[in-house]
Design a protein around this motif. Structure first.
Motif, PDB file in Angstrom:
ATOM      1  N   ARG A   3      58.543  -9.891 -74.662  1.00 54.78           N
ATOM      2  CA  ARG A   3      58.104 -11.458 -74.761  1.00 54.78           C
ATOM      3  C   ARG A   3      57.523 -11.497 -73.549  1.00 54.78           C
ATOM      4  NH1 ARG A   3      60.234 -16.781 -72.924  1.00 54.78           N
ATOM      5  NH2 ARG A   3      58.873 -18.151 -73.882  1.00 54.78           N
ATOM      6  N   GLU A   4      56.015 -12.150 -73.726  1.00 54.21           N
ATOM      7  CA  GLU A   4      55.207 -12.634 -72.501  1.00 54.21           C
ATOM      8  C   GLU A   4      55.275 -14.072 -72.715  1.00 54.21           C
ATOM      9  OE1 GLU A   4      52.398 -10.288 -70.851  1.00 54.21           O
ATOM     10  OE2 GLU A   4      52.525  -8.847 -72.515  1.00 54.21           O
ATOM     11  N   LEU A   5      55.042 -14.870 -71.318  1.00 53.82           N
ATOM     12  CA  LEU A   5      54.848 -15.892 -71.208  1.00 53.82           C
ATOM     13  C   LEU A   5      53.273 -16.205 -71.532  1.00 53.82           C
ATOM     14  CD1 LEU A   5      56.420 -17.552 -68.106  1.00 53.82           C
ATOM     15  CD2 LEU A   5      57.073 -18.005 -70.388  1.00 53.82           C
ATOM     16  N   ILE A   6      53.142 -17.535 -72.426  1.00 52.63           N
ATOM     17  CA  ILE A   6      51.719 -17.776 -72.662  1.00 52.63           C
ATOM     18  C   ILE A   6      50.857 -17.818 -71.790  1.00 52.63           C
ATOM     19  CG2 ILE A   6      50.493 -19.966 -73.533  1.00 52.63           C
ATOM     20  CD1 ILE A   6      52.785 -20.368 -75.595  1.00 52.63           C
ATOM     21  N   VAL A  19      54.521 -13.342 -77.986  1.00 49.76           N
ATOM     22  CA  VAL A  19      54.889 -14.599 -77.640  1.00 49.76           C
ATOM     23  C   VAL A  19      55.988 -15.224 -78.399  1.00 49.76           C
ATOM     24  CG1 VAL A  19      52.725 -14.863 -76.402  1.00 49.76           C
ATOM     25  CG2 VAL A  19      53.147 -15.393 -78.764  1.00 49.76           C
ATOM     26  N   SER A  20      56.789 -15.868 -77.796  1.00 46.50           N
ATOM     27  CA  SER A  20      57.938 -16.593 -78.395  1.00 46.50           C
ATOM     28  C   SER A  20      57.794 -17.961 -78.024  1.00 46.50           C
ATOM     29  CB  SER A  20      59.232 -16.321 -78.167  1.00 46.50           C
ATOM     30  OG  SER A  20      59.542 -14.789 -78.611  1.00 46.50           O
ATOM     31  N   GLY A  21      58.162 -18.971 -78.920  1.00 47.39           N
ATOM     32  CA  GLY A  21      58.129 -20.469 -78.626  1.00 47.39           C
ATOM     33  C   GLY A  21      58.302 -21.211 -79.788  1.00 47.39           C
ATOM     34  N   TRP A  22      58.100 -22.539 -79.590  1.00 54.64           N
ATOM     35  CA  TRP A  22      58.237 -23.554 -80.754  1.00 54.64           C
ATOM     36  C   TRP A  22      56.698 -23.655 -81.455  1.00 54.64           C
ATOM     37  CZ3 TRP A  22      60.877 -23.251 -76.203  1.00 54.64           C
ATOM     38  CH2 TRP A  22      62.135 -23.573 -76.401  1.00 54.64           C
ATOM     39  N   VAL A  23      56.932 -24.138 -82.600  1.00 53.56           N
ATOM     40  CA  VAL A  23      55.667 -24.524 -83.419  1.00 53.56           C
ATOM     41  C   VAL A  23      55.364 -25.874 -82.857  1.00 53.56           C
ATOM     42  CG1 VAL A  23      54.458 -24.887 -85.796  1.00 53.56           C
ATOM     43  CG2 VAL A  23      55.975 -22.830 -85.296  1.00 53.56           C
ATOM     44  N   HIS A  24      54.242 -26.192 -82.078  1.00 47.92           N
ATOM     45  CA  HIS A  24      53.921 -27.217 -81.913  1.00 47.92           C
ATOM     46  C   HIS A  24      53.114 -28.170 -82.798  1.00 47.92           C
ATOM     47  CE1 HIS A  24      53.182 -30.078 -78.334  1.00 47.92           C
ATOM     48  NE2 HIS A  24      51.870 -30.123 -78.723  1.00 47.92           N
ATOM     49  N   GLY A  42      53.005 -23.179 -71.419  1.00 48.66           N
ATOM     50  CA  GLY A  42      52.004 -24.134 -72.121  1.00 48.66           C
ATOM     51  C   GLY A  42      51.688 -23.856 -73.660  1.00 48.66           C
ATOM     52  N   LEU A  43      50.472 -23.906 -74.269  1.00 45.73           N
ATOM     53  CA  LEU A  43      50.387 -23.817 -75.342  1.00 45.73           C
ATOM     54  C   LEU A  43      49.308 -23.035 -75.919  1.00 45.73           C
ATOM     55  CD1 LEU A  43      49.499 -27.777 -76.590  1.00 45.73           C
ATOM     56  CD2 LEU A  43      51.603 -26.398 -76.934  1.00 45.73           C
ATOM     57  N   LEU A  44      49.405 -22.286 -76.965  1.00 45.26           N
ATOM     58  CA  LEU A  44      48.407 -21.149 -77.454  1.00 45.26           C
ATOM     59  C   LEU A  44      47.946 -21.537 -78.899  1.00 45.26           C
ATOM     60  CD1 LEU A  44      47.383 -18.124 -76.867  1.00 45.26           C
ATOM     61  CD2 LEU A  44      49.244 -17.404 -77.854  1.00 45.26           C
ATOM     62  N   GLN A  45      46.664 -21.232 -78.981  1.00 49.72           N
ATOM     63  CA  GLN A  45      46.338 -21.281 -80.430  1.00 49.72           C
ATOM     64  C   GLN A  45      46.520 -19.760 -81.107  1.00 49.72           C
ATOM     65  OE1 GLN A  45      43.109 -23.800 -82.114  1.00 49.72           O
ATOM     66  NE2 GLN A  45      42.005 -21.885 -81.967  1.00 49.72           N
ATOM     67  N   VAL A  46      47.119 -19.974 -82.183  1.00 48.86           N
ATOM     68  CA  VAL A  46      47.322 -18.756 -82.964  1.00 48.86           C
ATOM     69  C   VAL A  46      46.589 -18.829 -84.114  1.00 48.86           C
ATOM     70  CG1 VAL A  46      49.092 -17.006 -83.748  1.00 48.86           C
ATOM     71  CG2 VAL A  46      49.844 -18.377 -81.643  1.00 48.86           C
ATOM     72  N   VAL A  47      45.821 -17.827 -84.644  1.00 44.97           N
ATOM     73  CA  VAL A  47      45.246 -17.846 -85.954  1.00 44.97           C
ATOM     74  C   VAL A  47      45.733 -16.889 -86.863  1.00 44.97           C
ATOM     75  CG1 VAL A  47      42.739 -17.751 -86.959  1.00 44.97           C
ATOM     76  CG2 VAL A  47      43.139 -18.014 -84.506  1.00 44.97           C
ATOM     77  N   PHE A  48      45.915 -17.223 -88.176  1.00 46.14           N
ATOM     78  CA  PHE A  48      46.407 -16.448 -89.267  1.00 46.14           C
ATOM     79  C   PHE A  48      44.942 -16.274 -90.055  1.00 46.14           C
ATOM     80  CE2 PHE A  48      50.771 -16.154 -88.264  1.00 46.14           C
ATOM     81  CZ  PHE A  48      50.834 -17.262 -87.490  1.00 46.14           C
ATOM     82  N   LEU A  49      44.542 -15.167 -90.294  1.00 48.47           N
ATOM     83  CA  LEU A  49      43.259 -14.744 -90.928  1.00 48.47           C
ATOM     84  C   LEU A  49      43.811 -14.529 -92.448  1.00 48.47           C
ATOM     85  CD1 LEU A  49      41.581 -12.536 -88.426  1.00 48.47           C
ATOM     86  CD2 LEU A  49      41.012 -15.196 -88.904  1.00 48.47           C
ATOM     87  N   PRO A  50      42.699 -14.864 -93.475  1.00 50.40           N
ATOM     88  CA  PRO A  50      42.722 -14.845 -94.704  1.00 50.40           C
ATOM     89  C   PRO A  50      43.073 -13.289 -95.221  1.00 50.40           C
ATOM     90  CG  PRO A  50      40.693 -15.695 -94.443  1.00 50.40           C
ATOM     91  CD  PRO A  50      41.210 -15.422 -92.945  1.00 50.40           C
ATOM     92  N   SER A  51      42.633 -12.351 -94.397  1.00 45.81           N
ATOM     93  CA  SER A  51      42.814 -10.975 -94.709  1.00 45.81           C
ATOM     94  C   SER A  51      44.045 -10.403 -94.975  1.00 45.81           C
ATOM     95  CB  SER A  51      42.016 -10.227 -93.422  1.00 45.81           C
ATOM     96  OG  SER A  51      42.482 -10.626 -92.330  1.00 45.81           O
ATOM     97  N   ASN A  52      45.191 -11.131 -94.154  1.00 45.92           N
ATOM     98  CA  ASN A  52      46.438 -10.759 -94.211  1.00 45.92           C
ATOM     99  C   ASN A  52      47.270 -11.856 -95.160  1.00 45.92           C
ATOM    100  OD1 ASN A  52      49.091  -9.894 -94.163  1.00 45.92           O
ATOM    101  ND2 ASN A  52      49.111  -9.187 -91.891  1.00 45.92           N
ATOM    102  N   LYS A  53      47.072 -11.909 -96.624  1.00 45.40           N
ATOM    103  CA  LYS A  53      47.563 -12.766 -97.326  1.00 45.40           C
ATOM    104  C   LYS A  53      49.139 -13.083 -97.201  1.00 45.40           C
ATOM    105  CE  LYS A  53      44.911 -14.212-101.011  1.00 45.40           C
ATOM    106  NZ  LYS A  53      43.586 -13.521-100.512  1.00 45.40           N
ATOM    107  N   GLU A  54      49.694 -12.036 -97.000  1.00 43.92           N
ATOM    108  CA  GLU A  54      51.164 -12.223 -96.839  1.00 43.92           C
ATOM    109  C   GLU A  54      51.488 -13.113 -95.681  1.00 43.92           C
ATOM    110  OE1 GLU A  54      54.984  -9.245 -96.580  1.00 43.92           O
ATOM    111  OE2 GLU A  54      53.206  -8.328 -97.698  1.00 43.92           O
ATOM    112  N   LEU A  55      50.918 -12.643 -94.499  1.00 44.52           N
ATOM    113  CA  LEU A  55      51.333 -13.190 -93.217  1.00 44.52           C
ATOM    114  C   LEU A  55      50.786 -14.715 -93.256  1.00 44.52           C
ATOM    115  CD1 LEU A  55      52.076 -12.776 -90.245  1.00 44.52           C
ATOM    116  CD2 LEU A  55      49.662 -12.065 -89.596  1.00 44.52           C
ATOM    117  N   LEU A  56      49.678 -15.163 -94.053  1.00 41.99           N
ATOM    118  CA  LEU A  56      49.216 -16.211 -94.091  1.00 41.99           C
ATOM    119  C   LEU A  56      50.353 -17.118 -94.737  1.00 41.99           C
ATOM    120  CD1 LEU A  56      46.593 -18.010 -93.214  1.00 41.99           C
ATOM    121  CD2 LEU A  56      45.799 -17.333 -95.666  1.00 41.99           C
TER     122      LEU A  56
END
Ligand code: ASP
Length: 463
Positions: A3-6, A19-24, A42-56
């Motif tokens: 695990r790495e810090l943001i 990365v690990s943390g809380w959903v802000h 800190g805060l990190l923007q994480v993107v979930f793309l439509p190409s991976n339906k299950e993950l989305l």
């Protein structure tokens, strides 16, 4: 993968990281979902793309404060989409997998916003959530930095960090003490220290010469303003010093701490102005003058020393009592008055208070290291010889074995940090403060205890 810090992944563009943390926060934008992930850095923007339906779909069940572990690739954000307000504003992560480490109920208040306006009782009951907010994280980190700066300066200057007991015999420093019944000595009590005053002086008799402690102090007083029944002092004592030695070293320390921890602040005047108690009262009507040139400048720190306080004042019963600290020495020019108990009201003490923007942030004095002089102080206050021996015999006796001249000071750490962090009260810089009426709404203290515990402690109560 580890695990790495943001804040550390900014440099890892193109790499896959965990990365690990809380959903802000979660934002569903048509086909894409964004998560702001928060960790201590800190805060990190994480993107979930439509190409991976299950993950989305997995992302869309996330709610604020869920604890997650996300694996993904660090991407540079396009110029237009950069967020200069975030340390990680130039990057985002494209998620490849997510694991929910723990779910969270809906918090009683929003932790992605400043909670200053939220009901304080509620904030205290859920302090562990309140502590997640950006401002509280900043305050607690600043407190750590300031405490560390005190410690660092003092150690560099030959002070030893020494713990003194919390179960003690009472000390007459003016405040009502919390009492602790002794189980093994029926009918006898310890008290919690209102300050380590006597022990630190005994350490000087013990030849340690320079002591400090980040000391917890306890005072069982009706709450006024934003006082706390337990609070923290940076407490210190030095041997072979005069008032000037303590005052100038402390001034050097305070300047260094401000420069290190709050470089955006400006100290109005160095050396700190010195104002006598008399002048402070005449000119400002208070012994904690706020001498700021511009009270709207939140970065201005106006320190001053207040000196030359009267040693004694009239007590309500018509006798004399001390104004600050019974262990203080009279100013050298008034020592003779103390010894022959004349001109009592005119005797000045060696007490020095350090005031910042109208708040007392510290105070101390040079002490009476000669037993006769300390005895005299208690005589002036109307103590019988018997009382003096019973209450302070141990100090008087210790001073008969070659006590060095000594003096010290204690800084109110909570207040000092609150002022440096621009916080409106000390509760904002204490991880687990008590309410104005001395309760802890989180743990529920004070509370009843089982009768058996009371009996063991030899306490009977009608309540
Ligand atoms: N014991 C004093 C106080 O608690 C400080 C000192 O004189 O060093 O205010």
């Amino acid at each position: 993968m580890k695990r790495e810090l943001i804040s550390d992944i900014v440099e890892k563009i193109g790499q896959e990281v965990v990365v690990s943390g809380w959903v802000h926060a979660r934002r569903d934008m048509g086909k894409i979902t964004f998560i702001d992930l928060r960790d201590r850095s800190g805060l990190l923007q994480v993107v979930f793309l439509p190409s991976n339906k299950e993950l989305l779909e997995q992302a869309r069940v996330l709610r604020p404060e869920f604890v997650v572990r996300i694996t993904g690739t660090v991407n540079e954000r396009p110029e237009k989409l950069r967020n200069p307000k975030l340390v990680t504003g130039s990057i985002e992560m494209v998620a490849a997998s997510i694991e929910i480490l723990n779910e969270a109920k809906t918090p009683p208040f929003e932790v992605d916003k400043d909670t200053i306006g939220v009901n304080e009782e509620l904030r205290m009951k859920y302090r562990y959530l309140d502590l997640r907010t950006e401002r509280m994280q900043r305050n607690i980190k600043q407190r750590d930095a300031i405490t560390n700066a005190f410690r660092e300066f003092l150690r560099r200057n030959g002070f030893l960090e020494i713990e003194t007991p919390d179960l003690v015999k009472g000390t007459p420093e003016g405040a009502r003490e919390f009492i602790v019944p002794s189980r093994v000595h029926p009918g006898k009590f310890y008290v919690l220290p209102q300050s380590p005053q006597q022990f630190k002086q005994l350490l000087m008799v013990g030849g340690l010469e320079r002591y400090f402690q980040i000391a917890r102090c306890f005072r069982d007083e009706d709450q006024r303003g934003d006082r706390q029944p337990e609070f923290t002092q940076v407490d210190l004592e030095m041997s072979f010093v005069e008032r000037e030695d303590v005052v100038s070293l402390m001034e050097q320390m305070v300047i260094e701490i401000v420069k290190k921890t709050t470089p955006e602040k400006r100290i109005q005047q160095v050396p700190f102005p010195r104002i006598s108690y008399k002048e402070a009262m005449e000119k400002y009507g208070t012994d904690r003058p706020d001498i700021r040139e511009d009270k709207n400048d939140s970065n201005l720190l106006a320190f001053c020393w207040v000196l030359d306080f009267p040693f004694f004042e009239k007590s309500p019963d018509g006798g004399w009592t001390f104004t600050h600290n019974p262990f203080s020495r009279a100013m050298p020019e008034h020592h003779a008055w103390l010894m022959d108990k004349s001109n009592i009201g005119e005797i000045l003490t060696s007490q020095y208070d350090i005031v910042l923007n109208g708040y007392e942030v510290g105070g101390g004095s040079i002490r009476n290291h000669q037993p006769e002089a300390l005895h005299r102080v208690f005589e002036v206050m109307g103590f019988s010889d018997e009382d003096i021996t019973r209450q302070f015999g141990h100090m008087l006796e210790a001073f008969e074995y070659g006590a060095p001249p000594h003096g010290g000071i204690a800084f109110g750490l909570d207040r000092f940090v609150a002022l440096l962090c621009d916080q409106p009260n000390i509760r904002e810089v204490i991880a687990f403060p008590k309410t104005g009426d001395a309760r802890d709404p989180l743990m529920g203290a004070p509370s009843e205890v089982p009768k058996s515990m009371l009996m063991e402690a030899h306490i009977t109560t009608d309540i």
